[in-house]
Design an enzyme around this catalytic site. Structure first.
Site, PDB file in Angstrom:
ATOM      1  N   ASP A   1      32.280   2.854  35.433  1.00 29.69           N
ATOM      2  CA  ASP A   1      31.461   3.715  34.571  1.00 29.69           C
ATOM      3  C   ASP A   1      32.152   4.029  33.253  1.00 29.69           C
ATOM      4  OD1 ASP A   1      30.401   4.250  37.442  1.00 29.69           O
ATOM      5  OD2 ASP A   1      28.846   4.882  36.029  1.00 29.69           O
TER       6      ASP A   1
ATOM      7  N   GLY B   1      23.516   3.496  37.468  1.00 27.89           N
ATOM      8  CA  GLY B   1      24.390   2.358  37.174  1.00 27.89           C
ATOM      9  C   GLY B   1      24.631   2.358  35.668  1.00 27.89           C
TER      10      GLY B   1
HETATM   11  O1  MRU Z   1      26.000   7.320  40.245  1.00 29.37           O
HETATM   12  P1  MRU Z   1      25.655   5.892  39.958  1.00 29.37           P
HETATM   13  O2  MRU Z   1      24.864   5.243  41.034  1.00 29.37           O
HETATM   14  O3  MRU Z   1      25.047   5.732  38.589  1.00 29.37           O
HETATM   15  O4  MRU Z   1      27.080   5.174  39.927  1.00 29.37           O
HETATM   16  C1  MRU Z   1      27.119   3.801  39.708  1.00 29.37           C
HETATM   17  C2  MRU Z   1      28.476   3.232  39.803  1.00 29.37           C
HETATM   18  O5  MRU Z   1      29.442   3.929  40.010  1.00 29.37           O
HETATM   19  C3  MRU Z   1      28.597   1.771  39.515  1.00 29.37           C
HETATM   20  O6  MRU Z   1      29.647   1.214  40.266  1.00 29.37           O
HETATM   21  C4  MRU Z   1      28.894   1.585  38.029  1.00 29.37           C
HETATM   22  O7  MRU Z   1      27.959   2.254  37.246  1.00 29.37           O
HETATM   23  C5  MRU Z   1      28.907   0.162  37.651  1.00 29.37           C
HETATM   24  S1  MRU Z   1      27.301  -0.496  37.641  1.00 29.37           S
HETATM   25  C6  MRU Z   1      27.297  -2.089  37.129  1.00 29.37           C
END
Ligand code: MRU
Length: 354
Positions: free
Chosen positions: A235, A45
């Site tokens: 992200d 995240g």
């Molecule tokens: O691969 P991840 O689990 O790190 O991806 C997370 C996401 O895509 C979330 O939607 C994003 O980081 C927003 S978190 C508040």
């Protein structure tokens, strides 16, 4: 409960790979361990990755035997390099490392002990600010949610994806706590299953009514008018509003547009990257295809089948109804709007002594 914490020079985090079946907390005493935890997605995240990286730099400073500022700065360079190489898409990682680098440079004139203390304090500030920022977004987002709404979310943008509260899930939780009767469709989010494992777990703990669906069911429910609002995290947001988020978000954006359903991105200003003009320049992490060919280590495809695993996709700005940030909701045209909230965030940080 915070996803990641600093306790007497040790970083403690909940291992998200094991949720919802096991709650295991891991402790890291060096930055290499924290870097591994990010790469392996024990912590994930965008905002949580940023906080973890900041704590990683603080650990590097504490563990370095350097006796001069110059040698501490040079030890830190290696930590910056290793932490920056963990995951490429979430810009919060680079934003947090940049803040830590600036503090290291500014404190260098006062010797290594002052540098160490300043870096620990800055990492703590990054984590604490994340919680405050999420609280503000949860407040701003309330105007989007009416009593009786059906919402849909993708991946996990909850407390687990941040230090606490969450971004899009923070808005949802606050609506529930305000007494609004809402129901949430949760995309399972193949291949890593952040929706099924983490978002479902969080919503159930808070008592928010939900229905878990596979990603390819979203169009079915949206086209039948069963979804009033889609809320996702981000992200990296380019200067024009193009937004990288978990793979499958783009599909949702197109579905939302086609069916006239509002589609909001909830993200702190630390996720906005004004140095990138459009989504085409956002680096997309390619992960191990084993995450696609296996579920919990069980093979689900013929052995050695070629498989792709881009972890993120880019939703063009034209499919996004608005961005909920800690400095208010931004509507098109996104160029000036995103710049405005970024400027406000810089102002708030400077007046807080940054
Ligand atoms: O691969 P991840 O689990 O790190 O991806 C997370 C996401 O895509 C979330 O939607 C994003 O980081 C927003 S978190 C508040």
């Amino acid at each position: 409960m915070r996803t990641i914490e600093w306790r007497d020079g040790v970083v403690t985090l909940i291992d998200q790979r094991l949720l919802p079946h096991k709650e295991v907390w891991r402790e890291y005493e060096d930055y290499q361990g924290v870097a591994r935890a990010i790469t392996e997605m024990q912590i994930r995240g965008a905002p949580a990755i940023g906080a973890a990286a900041a704590y990683g730099v603080a650990l590097a400073a504490l563990r370095s035997p350097a006796e001069t500022s110059e040698s501490l700065l040079s030890d830190l360079e290696e930590a910056f390099r290793v932490l920056a190489a963990t995951r490429p898409t979430a810009v919060n990682l680079f934003w947090a490392l940049e803040r830590m680098r600036r503090v290291a440079n500014e404190a260098a004139g006062q010797g290594p002990e002052v540098m160490r203390a300043a870096l620990v304090a800055e990492a703590q500030a990054i984590a604490d600010e994340d919680v405050q920022v999420n609280r503000r977004m949860a407040d701003f987002g309330q105007e989007l949610i009416a009593d009786g709404m059906n919402l849909l979310t993708h991946c996990n943008a909850g407390a687990l994806a941040t230090v606490d509260i969450g971004t899009s899930l923070g808005v949802i939780r606050a609506a529930h706590e305000a007494g609004k009767r809402i129901h949430v469709y949760v995309d399972e989010t193949r291949p890593f299953l952040q929706g099924a494992r983490l978002t479902a777990w969080e919503l159930m703990r808070w008592g928010v009514p939900l229905t878990l669906i596979t990603d390819n069911m979203a169009g079915h429910f949206i086209s039948r008018g069963q979804v009033d609002l889609i809320l996702v995290g981000a992200d990296r947001i380019a200067a024009n509003g193009d937004t990288a988020n978990k793979i499958g978000t783009y599909t949702l954006g197109v579905l939302a547009h086609e069916n006239g359903v509002p589609f909001y991105v909830v993200a702190p200003t630390s996720t906005i990257d004004l140095s990138i003009a459009s989504g085409a320049a956002i680096p997309i992490e390619e992960r191990n295809p084993r995450e696609v060919t296996h579920v919990y280590d069980v093979p689900i495809a013929p052995e050695s089948v070629p498989a792709a695993n881009p972890a993120f996709d880019v939703t063009p700005y034209r499919y996004i109804t608005g961005f909920v940030t800690e400095h208010g909701i931004v509507y098109p045209p996104y160029g000036p709007g995103l710049e405005r909230v970024k400027r406000r965030a810089r102002g708030a940080w400077q007046s807080a002594g940054g």
